[in-house]
Every structure is written in C-alpha cells, then in structure tokens.
Design a protein around this motif. Structure first.
Motif, PDB file in Angstrom:
ATOM      1  N   ASP A 159       0.850  -1.191   0.000  1.00 36.04           N
ATOM      2  CA  ASP A 159       0.000   0.000   0.000  1.00 36.04           C
ATOM      3  C   ASP A 159       0.889   1.245   0.000  1.00 36.04           C
ATOM      4  OD1 ASP A 159      -2.467  -1.407   0.163  1.00 36.04           O
ATOM      5  OD2 ASP A 159      -2.158  -1.681   2.320  1.00 36.04           O
ATOM      6  N   TYR A 160       0.398   2.331  -0.591  1.00 37.76           N
ATOM      7  CA  TYR A 160       1.196   3.551  -0.582  1.00 37.76           C
ATOM      8  C   TYR A 160       0.292   4.770  -0.547  1.00 37.76           C
ATOM      9  CZ  TYR A 160       0.490   2.523  -5.578  1.00 37.76           C
ATOM     10  OH  TYR A 160      -0.039   2.166  -6.789  1.00 37.76           O
ATOM     11  N   LEU A 161       0.836   5.840   0.011  1.00 36.27           N
ATOM     12  CA  LEU A 161       0.161   7.128   0.083  1.00 36.27           C
ATOM     13  C   LEU A 161       1.121   8.180  -0.438  1.00 36.27           C
ATOM     14  CD1 LEU A 161      -2.357   8.755   1.042  1.00 36.27           C
ATOM     15  CD2 LEU A 161      -1.120   9.097   3.215  1.00 36.27           C
ATOM     16  N   LEU A 162       0.725   8.851  -1.523  1.00 40.26           N
ATOM     17  CA  LEU A 162       1.547   9.901  -2.114  1.00 40.26           C
ATOM     18  C   LEU A 162       1.093  11.264  -1.606  1.00 40.26           C
ATOM     19  CD1 LEU A 162       1.660   8.541  -5.791  1.00 40.26           C
ATOM     20  CD2 LEU A 162       3.216   8.039  -3.888  1.00 40.26           C
ATOM     21  N   HIS A 163       1.874  12.274  -1.903  1.00 45.66           N
ATOM     22  CA  HIS A 163       1.574  13.643  -1.455  1.00 45.66           C
ATOM     23  C   HIS A 163       1.432  13.716   0.069  1.00 45.66           C
ATOM     24  CE1 HIS A 163       1.032  15.107  -5.553  1.00 45.66           C
ATOM     25  NE2 HIS A 163       0.281  14.059  -5.809  1.00 45.66           N
ATOM     26  N   ALA A 164       2.284  13.006   0.772  1.00 43.15           N
ATOM     27  CA  ALA A 164       2.205  12.951   2.238  1.00 43.15           C
ATOM     28  C   ALA A 164       3.592  13.227   2.812  1.00 43.15           C
ATOM     29  CB  ALA A 164       1.696  11.587   2.699  1.00 43.15           C
ATOM     30  N   LEU A 165       3.742  14.359   3.475  1.00 42.26           N
ATOM     31  CA  LEU A 165       5.021  14.774   4.049  1.00 42.26           C
ATOM     32  C   LEU A 165       5.030  14.487   5.537  1.00 42.26           C
ATOM     33  CD1 LEU A 165       7.753  16.314   3.831  1.00 42.26           C
ATOM     34  CD2 LEU A 165       6.462  18.411   4.339  1.00 42.26           C
ATOM     35  N   ALA A 166       5.974  13.667   5.996  1.00 43.73           N
ATOM     36  CA  ALA A 166       6.101  13.336   7.414  1.00 43.73           C
ATOM     37  C   ALA A 166       6.653  14.540   8.173  1.00 43.73           C
ATOM     38  CB  ALA A 166       7.016  12.134   7.595  1.00 43.73           C
ATOM     39  N   THR A 167       5.954  14.946   9.235  1.00 43.04           N
ATOM     40  CA  THR A 167       6.362  16.134   9.983  1.00 43.04           C
ATOM     41  C   THR A 167       6.540  15.900  11.474  1.00 43.04           C
ATOM     42  OG1 THR A 167       4.049  16.817  10.217  1.00 43.04           O
ATOM     43  CG2 THR A 167       5.275  17.713   8.339  1.00 43.04           C
ATOM     44  N   ASP A 168       6.002  14.809  12.013  1.00 42.15           N
ATOM     45  CA  ASP A 168       6.103  14.589  13.456  1.00 42.15           C
ATOM     46  C   ASP A 168       5.828  13.123  13.761  1.00 42.15           C
ATOM     47  OD1 ASP A 168       6.548  15.199  16.107  1.00 42.15           O
ATOM     48  OD2 ASP A 168       5.029  16.780  16.209  1.00 42.15           O
ATOM     49  N   ILE A 169       6.006  12.751  15.014  1.00 43.33           N
ATOM     50  CA  ILE A 169       5.738  11.383  15.441  1.00 43.33           C
ATOM     51  C   ILE A 169       4.794  11.379  16.628  1.00 43.33           C
ATOM     52  CG2 ILE A 169       7.995  10.580  14.655  1.00 43.33           C
ATOM     53  CD1 ILE A 169       8.639  10.396  17.768  1.00 43.33           C
ATOM     54  N   LEU A 170       4.176  10.234  16.858  1.00 41.24           N
ATOM     55  CA  LEU A 170       3.419   9.977  18.078  1.00 41.24           C
ATOM     56  C   LEU A 170       4.183   8.952  18.904  1.00 41.24           C
ATOM     57  CD1 LEU A 170      -0.256   9.545  16.810  1.00 41.24           C
ATOM     58  CD2 LEU A 170       0.787  11.585  17.784  1.00 41.24           C
ATOM     59  N   GLY A 171       4.145   9.105  20.228  1.00 38.76           N
ATOM     60  CA  GLY A 171       4.777   8.122  21.093  1.00 38.76           C
ATOM     61  C   GLY A 171       5.913   8.717  21.888  1.00 38.76           C
ATOM     62  N   ASP A 172       6.189   8.098  23.016  1.00 38.77           N
ATOM     63  CA  ASP A 172       7.262   8.557  23.890  1.00 38.77           C
ATOM     64  C   ASP A 172       8.428   7.580  23.876  1.00 38.77           C
ATOM     65  OD1 ASP A 172       5.884  10.867  24.730  1.00 38.77           O
ATOM     66  OD2 ASP A 172       4.685   9.677  26.121  1.00 38.77           O
ATOM     67  N   GLU A 173       8.253   6.406  24.490  1.00 33.19           N
ATOM     68  CA  GLU A 173       9.350   5.445  24.555  1.00 33.19           C
ATOM     69  C   GLU A 173       9.626   4.807  23.198  1.00 33.19           C
ATOM     70  OE1 GLU A 173       8.856   2.615  27.622  1.00 33.19           O
ATOM     71  OE2 GLU A 173       8.831   4.107  29.234  1.00 33.19           O
ATOM     72  N   GLU A 174       8.601   4.675  22.392  1.00 35.36           N
ATOM     73  CA  GLU A 174       8.789   4.194  21.039  1.00 35.36           C
ATOM     74  C   GLU A 174       7.741   4.819  20.134  1.00 35.36           C
ATOM     75  OE1 GLU A 174       6.634  -0.075  20.752  1.00 35.36           O
ATOM     76  OE2 GLU A 174       8.462  -0.056  21.955  1.00 35.36           O
ATOM     77  N   ILE A 175       7.974   4.738  18.835  1.00 38.44           N
ATOM     78  CA  ILE A 175       7.077   5.384  17.875  1.00 38.44           C
ATOM     79  C   ILE A 175       5.779   4.602  17.760  1.00 38.44           C
ATOM     80  CG2 ILE A 175       6.813   6.109  15.477  1.00 38.44           C
ATOM     81  CD1 ILE A 175       9.835   6.396  15.331  1.00 38.44           C
ATOM     82  N   GLU A 176       4.663   5.295  17.940  1.00 37.90           N
ATOM     83  CA  GLU A 176       3.349   4.673  17.761  1.00 37.90           C
ATOM     84  C   GLU A 176       2.771   4.993  16.384  1.00 37.90           C
ATOM     85  OE1 GLU A 176       0.905   6.049  20.949  1.00 37.90           O
ATOM     86  OE2 GLU A 176       2.284   5.355  22.509  1.00 37.90           O
ATOM     87  N   GLY A 177       3.172   6.112  15.832  1.00 34.38           N
ATOM     88  CA  GLY A 177       2.681   6.517  14.529  1.00 34.38           C
ATOM     89  C   GLY A 177       3.422   7.747  14.047  1.00 34.38           C
ATOM     90  N   VAL A 178       3.187   8.117  12.803  1.00 31.45           N
ATOM     91  CA  VAL A 178       3.840   9.266  12.186  1.00 31.45           C
ATOM     92  C   VAL A 178       2.768  10.221  11.685  1.00 31.45           C
ATOM     93  CG1 VAL A 178       5.397  10.028  10.351  1.00 31.45           C
ATOM     94  CG2 VAL A 178       5.844   7.875  11.547  1.00 31.45           C
ATOM     95  N   VAL A 179       3.003  11.508  11.907  1.00 31.23           N
ATOM     96  CA  VAL A 179       2.076  12.564  11.488  1.00 31.23           C
ATOM     97  C   VAL A 179       2.465  13.053  10.097  1.00 31.23           C
ATOM     98  CG1 VAL A 179       1.115  14.830  12.033  1.00 31.23           C
ATOM     99  CG2 VAL A 179       1.757  13.266  13.891  1.00 31.23           C
TER     100      VAL A 179
END
Length: 470
Positions: A151-171
């Motif tokens: 699966d892929y999503l275009l036109h999507a710029l990663a700007t931040d993350i969710l999570g403290d001790e480890e990454i839960e998701g990307v904004v």
C-alpha cells in the motif's frame, strides 16, 4: 525577485492543539519512496509483512526522479584502470570485467527498466554504470509495488511522530489536512533522517572539523547532443577529457574571456538511455544544508542560474553541443549529505578503503570515497583495492536508543567520509531491502529488530537474491 531573505531572528508562536484522523494502520511503515524506500517496501512485503509506504511527492523514485539523478553508479568491483561514464559509451575501453556485489531488488529493478526500454544494462562497455529514464523509473516502481501488494500514500510529508518510549505513529501533512499513520515498526528512508531525528535519535552532520556538508547539485538534461562531433574533439584533445569529466582547456579559455564562472573545476557528463541526451552533473552550491528551508530556497535559485550559464557555455564552446537545449531540470535540487543517524555501528573510511568484512553483513559496496569539496571546487576520489568490496553491517541501520525504528539509505550510521561512498542509489536500495527484511521478521516473531538473529535476516536476504558473499 531574489528569494525571501532569512529573518535575523525567528520569534516563536504557539499553535492550537488539534485532533487529526488516523489515515491507516499497518505493520511496517516506510517513510520515503526513493531507492531506499522502494528497497525497504519490496524487501518487507516479500518477507510477509503488511507494508505501507508514504511519499511526499506524487511519484516514486526520490533522487532518481525528483532530483533527476538518472544514472545508477557502478556496484561492480573495480579494476585498476577503471573510469566510468559517457566516454565509455563513446569509445572502446580496456577495462577488466568486474563482478556485481548488489543483487536483490536492484537487480530486479534494472531488469524491469531494461525490458521497459528505459535503461541501458550495466556492462563492460558502460563501465558498469546504468543510465535510465526517470519516467520509466516512476512507472516501473509503481508496478513493482502493486505486484508486491504494498500500500502507498503519495503527497504525504512526514512532519512529526506519536509516542514517547517508542514510535506509535507518524504525522503527515497532506492536501486533505494532517493525519496519522500508525505502525508497529517504522523505517526512515527520507535520506535526511527526518523521522529518526523527530524521535530523538542522535545524529551527526558534515565534517568533524567544521560541520560542513558536501555541496548540492541541480541536475538537468540536455537534448540535441551530437556524439560523433564530441568524439572527434576528444580524439584531437585527449588531455581535455577523462572518463566522465574534463573540458579543462575550454573552461580556461571561456573563463579568461569572461564567458564562464565555474562552481567546480570540471564539467561532469553522463550518457542517458536516449542517444542525443546527456545528464549534466556540474552545478554546485556550497555552504547550504538540505534540512534548512532557507538554504534549500537559495540552492534552488542558484542551481537554476548555474544551469543556464553552463548550458550556454556548452553550446558556445564545445563541439557536439551547438544545438543542445535544456529539455528537463530536476524537480528539486539534489542533496548529497545532511544528517547521519548515530547507530550501533559507525561505518568509517577505513572500513571502506580496506574492504572490511562483518559477520552481520546485509549489503556490500564497491563505490569509492567520492567527496565533493564542501568549500571549494575540488572532488576527492579514493578507490577500493581492485576486485574488492566492503560490507555494510546490520548494526549501522539501528539508531541508538530507539527500539522500533530502522534507517536505510544515505542517513545510516557512518562518518562524513564513509557516507560519500554508501550514499549512492544502488546501496540505498540494498540497505533499504535489508531494513525491510529485518522489520518483517521482527513483526513475524513479535520481537524488536535488534532481537532478530542476524543469520535469519541474511538467510531471507539471500532467498530474495541479495548478494552478501562471493
């Protein structure tokens, strides 16, 4: 108008808190659809993981397409007399045959590009470089992801993350507004280590002495080139051209007349998959950093000024270029070096020049140290011993202190000098494939990537036709 002037001081302001939709959830999230991201996506999918790739542009390829770096540099072992590039496509040469040390996704991609009519296969005649068509790359890359079930999503710029001790998701910021993709494991293939840096990874930038990085280059393509006329000039002036670079005599003449101001000491040309087209790698913008929007703006503008200037010089002075025109310029300036994420192992120049071997090898390289002077016109080139290759260890893909994140591509862990070798696209594909395989195995076994025995990663890479040993 000149680019907007950098403010002398930037005041801070608060943004209101916000709730954003969850766009998707996946096992392995790959940030960046360049060579590293493509390798990671296909490696992870073939190893059985559910994969989602997010890319900031509306097409795949990264440096190969957006930055118009339309030549895969050699991933074959080198011989003592080896010089690669356009001269090898115009003249016979006496190079010894090299052996490939990168397989897997790279090999499949090259086969598809050649079958599509969009690439010249690497061979003795081309010095084992592989020129390709950027539009063919975009098409073939999409086909390969579709066939692998990525699966892929275009036109999507990663700007931040969710999570403290480890990454839960990307904004991500998108035309639909901000959104989050949640994932069990994340692979940073941004080139700049954007996600890793947001997650708190340690990183290095530039030379140890002053922090300066290699200069940027805006690539462009000239059409209307007459190779027979250029060939005759080179035959008559053998000391003015060597391999892929030269024109020193003409540069001196034009500079003396005030017709040329060169940002580097020579002209660097590559043949393409089209007979009358050349790829020009000769603009140079120094003292800029690819993670700074003001520097990027300046570099884009300077690159385009230099592009027009160089094209005019070539038309006016160089036989074979009389009727050339700029048929394409890169969507974005090419960035050689920004962050290098500090990993469990830091690859050094000595590792490369001594062709060092590692028990946890996941990729191999043969490309020389290739450092474009961060301050001036020169370029340092130091080759490996003839017939040798160096190993890239799995540990260099693990950012220190982070459990569910891997890096691949040019932001893996290494020194400024070593980075100048492993930054090339074939090795980005190879480290991406290894990161994808490691992530998939971690998901399958309910472990973190560091906990997976390296033998399992190597076994799966070999099953996927990667080259780890002769």
């Amino acid at each position: 108008m000149p680019p907007l002037e950098r403010p002398k001081s930037m005041a801070l302001t608060k943004l209101p808190p916000r709730e954003v939709p969850v766009f998707a959830e996946t096992d392995v999230l790959i940030i960046g659809g360049g060579p590293a991201g493509l390798g990671a996506a296909l490696g992870a999918a073939e190893a059985g993981a559910n994969v989602l790739l997010a890319e900031r542009y509306g097409f795949l390829g990264g440096s190969a397409t957006a930055a118009l770096v339309i030549t895969f540099m050699s991933s074959h072992t080198q011989q003592p007399t080896e010089d690669i590039g356009i001269a090898d496509q115009l003249f016979p040469n006496d190079h010894g045959a090299g052996r490939p040390v990168v397989g897997g996704v790279l090999e499949r991609l090259l086969d598809r590009l050649v079958a599509h009519g969009g690439a010249m296969a690497p061979s003795l005649q081309t010095g084992y470089v592989c020129p390709f068509d950027a539009e063919a790359f975009k098409t073939v890359a999409l086909q390969m992801l579709d066939e692998a079930g990525v699966d892929y999503l275009l036109h999507a710029l990663a700007t931040d993350i969710l999570g403290d001790e480890e990454i839960e998701g990307v904004v991500f910021e998108t035309k639909s507004g901000p959104g989050v993709i949640k994932a069990r494991l994340v692979i940073d293939c941004t080139g700049d280590g954007d996600v890793a840096a947001k997650a708190g990874a340690l990183f290095e930038v530039g030379r140890d002495t002053d922090g300066l990085v290699q200069p940027m280059t805006l690539m462009f393509r000239l059409s209307g080139f007459l190779g027979t006329r250029f060939k005759e000039y080179v035959k008559q002036n053998p000391n003015d051209w060597c391999g892929v670079n030269g024109l020193w005599k003409l540069i001196e003449v034009a500079s003396t007349k005030g017709d040329l101001e060169m940002p580097r000491d020579d002209i660097l040309l590559f043949g393409t998959s089209h007979e009358q087209d050349l790829s020009i790698n000769s603009t140079r913008i120094s003292h800029v950093l690819g993670t700074d929007v003001w520097d990027l703006t300046f570099a884009e503008c300077q690159g385009r000024h230099q592009m027009e200037h160089l094209a005019s010089f070539l038309r006016q002075y160089v036989p074979g270029f009389e009727r050339t025109y700029i048929s394409q310029s890169a969507t974005t300036v090419g960035v050689r070096e920004t962050r290098r994420i500090v990993g469990d192992y830091r690859i050094t120049a000595r590792d490369i020049l001594e062709a060092r071997k590692f028990d946890d090898v996941i990729a191999r390289g043969t490309y020389p140290l290739d450092i474009h002077d961060p301050e001036g016109k020169g370029t340092l080139l130091r080759r490996l011993p003839p017939g040798e290759a160096y190993d890239i260890p799995l540990r260099s893909l693990f950012p220190k202190g982070l459990r569910n994140l891997l890096v691949a591509g040019r932001c893996i862990s290494g020194t400024h000098e070593a980075h100048s070798s492993y930054r090339i696209m074939p090795l980005c594909l190879a480290t991406g494939q290894a990161a994808g395989v490691c992530a998939a195995l971690a998901i399958r076994n309910g472990m973190y990537p560091r906990e997976i025995p390296v033998a399992q990663v190597q076994q799966e890479l070999i099953r996927q036709k990667a080259s780890l040993r002769d």
